[in-house]
Design a protein around this motif. Sequence first.
Motif, PDB file in Angstrom:
ATOM      1  N   UNK A   1       0.845  -1.190   0.000  1.00  0.00           N
ATOM      2  CA  UNK A   1       0.000   0.000   0.000  1.00  0.00           C
ATOM      3  C   UNK A   1       0.881   1.242   0.000  1.00  0.00           C
ATOM      4  N   UNK A   2       0.266   2.372  -0.299  1.00  0.00           N
ATOM      5  CA  UNK A   2       0.999   3.637  -0.327  1.00  0.00           C
ATOM      6  C   UNK A   2       0.429   4.585   0.709  1.00  0.00           C
ATOM      7  N   UNK A   3       1.297   5.044   1.602  1.00  0.00           N
ATOM      8  CA  UNK A   3       0.913   6.057   2.587  1.00  0.00           C
ATOM      9  C   UNK A   3       0.948   7.426   1.919  1.00  0.00           C
ATOM     10  N   UNK A   4      -0.122   8.168   2.053  1.00  0.00           N
ATOM     11  CA  UNK A   4      -0.224   9.466   1.380  1.00  0.00           C
ATOM     12  C   UNK A   4       0.855  10.441   1.824  1.00  0.00           C
ATOM     13  N   UNK A   5       1.374  10.261   3.042  1.00  0.00           N
ATOM     14  CA  UNK A   5       2.424  11.169   3.501  1.00  0.00           C
ATOM     15  C   UNK A   5       3.655  11.109   2.604  1.00  0.00           C
ATOM     16  N   UNK A   6       3.851  10.014   1.905  1.00  0.00           N
ATOM     17  CA  UNK A   6       4.976   9.907   0.969  1.00  0.00           C
ATOM     18  C   UNK A   6       4.923  11.000  -0.091  1.00  0.00           C
ATOM     19  N   UNK A   7       3.741  11.524  -0.347  1.00  0.00           N
ATOM     20  CA  UNK A   7       3.536  12.526  -1.391  1.00  0.00           C
ATOM     21  C   UNK A   7       3.352  13.929  -0.810  1.00  0.00           C
ATOM     22  N   UNK A   8       3.764  14.112   0.451  1.00  0.00           N
ATOM     23  CA  UNK A   8       3.500  15.404   1.082  1.00  0.00           C
ATOM     24  C   UNK A   8       4.197  16.568   0.369  1.00  0.00           C
TER      25      UNK A   8
END
Length: 326
Positions: A46-53
């Motif tokens: 899965x991808x944590x949205x914080x990675x795209x902060x």
Amino acid sequence: MKVSLTMLLCTLFFFQVSCKQKTDTSDSSIEEEVVASSDSLFFKLSLAQWSLHTPIYEGDLDPMDFAQKASEMGFEGIEYVNSFYTERINNAEDPEAEMKIVLDSLKAKSKEYDVKNLIIMIDGEGDLAANDSIERNKAVDNHKKWVDAASYLGCHSIRVNLFGSEVPEEWKQNSIDALSKLSEYATTKDINILVENHGYLSSNADLLVEVMQGVNMENCGTLPDFGNFCLKREGGQRWDAKCVEEFPRYEGVEKMMPYAKAVSAKSYTFDEDGNEDLIDYKKMLQIVKNSGYDGFIGVEFEGGEVSAENGIMATKNLLIKAGKQL
């Protein structure tokens, strides 16, 4: 001719292994390392949205397009961060109606791009371990709308922080009180309340285990993060200061895993072989596997030396590579 021979060897020895070029974690390209297909791993990605902060804060990515971005990068599940939506919701004339609009859109996009909604990471809704009972209960109430939101999106959990008292015994009792109340509400929505090791006393795995034992509810668990084991920072800062004391990370993950309902693969920087500089991913994944966990592991890239997209892909590739070695 050399290329076809290489592809033949990959087919013979690795079956569904994807033969690709070595990962370049520079900002100039996203060439992927030779890694195996994720199909036979013991976990899902899965991808944590914080990675795209960074691209979100810089205006290069609309947080409403998170599902599309995750799908394009090959992830099965997504983990939202509430703070990317709270300003829009709170500044609306009718925040409750705006929340519904946001959730409807996120739900529709997750279906459109065929990704599974898993978790909402909750920040900025009050300190659940505060000494003042009125403040603590207010924080519990503030989190309830996100329990409702998670249920509507089809998530299994929300992730909460345990900030408040800095006295261990006070912190523990305050945490047990707040988590018990919030978890009781969450049972009515079939949602789990997960605590991440997210700094200060919450990163003391021994204390956090005592909290889990004190709450003793099926829907209250942990979200072990590979990297968040800082107990104290310079100047007493919560964030953005040098860490001066840490809980042993591998020991911490191992102690948290019996209560884990999600796992976060934190990453910062990578060496020339694509390995994380601070965290032994193979060792971490062995701990996770030994616990019997077979759910999603979320990629949470937090580095600044390469682009968010490159860092995400480097972390994803590393998880697949390390997972295949077990």
